[in-house]
Design a protein around this motif. Sequence first.
Motif: not given
Length: 103
Positions: A22-28, A31-34, A55-63, A91-95
């Motif tokens: 889960k931590i790996i998923h979070f950081f991947l 980093i991508q969204s950042f 931007i958030l919608s496209i990235l979340i849809l991708f995830a 969400l964390t990366g974009v914000f």
Amino acid sequence: IYLMLFYSPSSSDIPKFPFIDKIIHFFLFFIQSFLISKSLISYQKNLINKYKFSILSILILFAIIIEYQQYFISFRTYDIYDMSANVIGILTGVFYVILLDDK
């Protein structure tokens, strides 16, 4: 993307920390969204604020798509908690980029 789709750990590689994936998923996805958000800001300063929802919608849809397609791959497993970690990372990366841009 390759590691998320085709990596299959052997039984001897099971981590001692049970939620490390889960931590790996979070950081991947963090980093991508950042990096995507930061590159949009460097392209045009107000672009991130103007298209924040898109931007958030496209990235979340991708995830969601990346995690959902694992349901159909025999050696991968679909996990709603992995999807949650992906979305929280995005969400964390974009914000975080937006927060740094305001200063």
